[in-house]
Design a protein around this motif. Structure first.
Motif, PDB file in Angstrom:
ATOM      1  N   VAL A  50       8.074  -7.400  -5.695  1.00 19.09           N
ATOM      2  CA  VAL A  50       7.617  -7.687  -4.333  1.00 19.09           C
ATOM      3  C   VAL A  50       6.393  -8.601  -4.323  1.00 19.09           C
ATOM      4  O   VAL A  50       6.334  -9.578  -3.569  1.00 19.09           O
ATOM      5  CB  VAL A  50       7.342  -6.386  -3.540  1.00 19.09           C
ATOM      6  N   VAL A  51       5.397  -8.319  -5.139  1.00 23.79           N
ATOM      7  CA  VAL A  51       4.168  -9.118  -5.116  1.00 23.79           C
ATOM      8  C   VAL A  51       4.430 -10.563  -5.539  1.00 23.79           C
ATOM      9  O   VAL A  51       4.012 -11.492  -4.837  1.00 23.79           O
ATOM     10  CB  VAL A  51       3.051  -8.453  -5.938  1.00 23.79           C
ATOM     11  N   PRO A  52       5.143 -10.805  -6.658  1.00 28.69           N
ATOM     12  CA  PRO A  52       5.431 -12.205  -6.977  1.00 28.69           C
ATOM     13  C   PRO A  52       6.243 -12.917  -5.891  1.00 28.69           C
ATOM     14  O   PRO A  52       5.999 -14.093  -5.608  1.00 28.69           O
ATOM     15  CB  PRO A  52       6.222 -12.125  -8.286  1.00 28.69           C
ATOM     16  N   VAL A  53       7.195 -12.225  -5.281  1.00 24.32           N
ATOM     17  CA  VAL A  53       7.973 -12.848  -4.198  1.00 24.32           C
ATOM     18  C   VAL A  53       7.040 -13.211  -3.050  1.00 24.32           C
ATOM     19  O   VAL A  53       7.083 -14.326  -2.524  1.00 24.32           O
ATOM     20  CB  VAL A  53       9.106 -11.919  -3.699  1.00 24.32           C
ATOM     21  N   ALA A  54       6.180 -12.296  -2.664  1.00 23.96           N
ATOM     22  CA  ALA A  54       5.267 -12.544  -1.545  1.00 23.96           C
ATOM     23  C   ALA A  54       4.355 -13.723  -1.821  1.00 23.96           C
ATOM     24  O   ALA A  54       4.112 -14.561  -0.944  1.00 23.96           O
ATOM     25  CB  ALA A  54       4.436 -11.292  -1.253  1.00 23.96           C
ATOM     26  N   VAL A  55       3.862 -13.815  -3.038  1.00 25.01           N
ATOM     27  CA  VAL A  55       2.886 -14.859  -3.367  1.00 25.01           C
ATOM     28  C   VAL A  55       3.552 -16.197  -3.652  1.00 25.01           C
ATOM     29  O   VAL A  55       3.059 -17.242  -3.216  1.00 25.01           O
ATOM     30  CB  VAL A  55       2.024 -14.418  -4.570  1.00 25.01           C
TER      31      VAL A  55
END
Length: 168
Positions: A50-55
């Motif tokens: 989730v975090v890499p996708v968001a960033v």
């Protein structure tokens, strides 16, 4: 990451809410523990990237962060497993070293408070190391999974070998 602050804030609120719900489900009975464990495992798979996708994906929405994360995880499960365990092994090495030093210090009659402080510092450092390595590996694996090439910051071809081993 700053440009994705609102998506990351939404993620933090959702993750905290799910954590509270999982704690509420997990009760003294066996069924609650099993349900909590099963949902927790599913949640971990769904949210691993989730975090890499968001960033890294400027066009992602809160909903697409979850769907893209889950899709990437299921398509690249072997790489993901390595990304989960490698940082924990490194952190375990720090803990083992800390405990070893603490035992040696105890043999030399070093005061217990000093040994406690050393162990506390070692545990904090191991957690920091694990968290940083996990974040780096998740981001690298996400880039590799979505773009098919390793990030330029990874000079070694080890990441290519790890990632392609699952595809063979």
């Amino acid at each position: 990451a700053w440009s994705a602050k609102y998506k990351l804030l939404a993620w933090a609120v959702i993750a905290a809410t799910v954590g509270v719900i999982l704690d509420a489900i997990e009760s003294d009975n066996r069924l609650g523990r099993v349900l909590s464990w099963a949902f927790g495992a599913l949640w971990s798979v769904l949210t691993f990237f989730v975090v890499p996708v968001a960033v890294l994906d400027e066009n992602s929405t809160v909903r697409s962060m979850f769907t893209e994360s889950g899709r990437t995880f299921t398509e690249h499960i072997g790489e993901t497993v390595i990304g989960v365990f490698a940082p924990r092994l490194a952190a375990g090495g720090v803990v083992a070293l800390t405990v070893g030093i603490a035992i040696v210090l105890a043999e030399f009659a070093v005061p217990g408070l000093a040994i406690f402080a050393l162990v506390l510092i070692g545990l904090v450092l191991s957690q920091l190391l694990s968290t940083v390595l996990r974040g780096m590996l998740k981001t690298a694996m996400y880039i590799y999974a979505t773009e098919g090439s390793r990030p330029a910051e990874f000079d070694s071809e080890a990441l290519d070998e790890i990632m392609s081993a699952e595809r063979d």
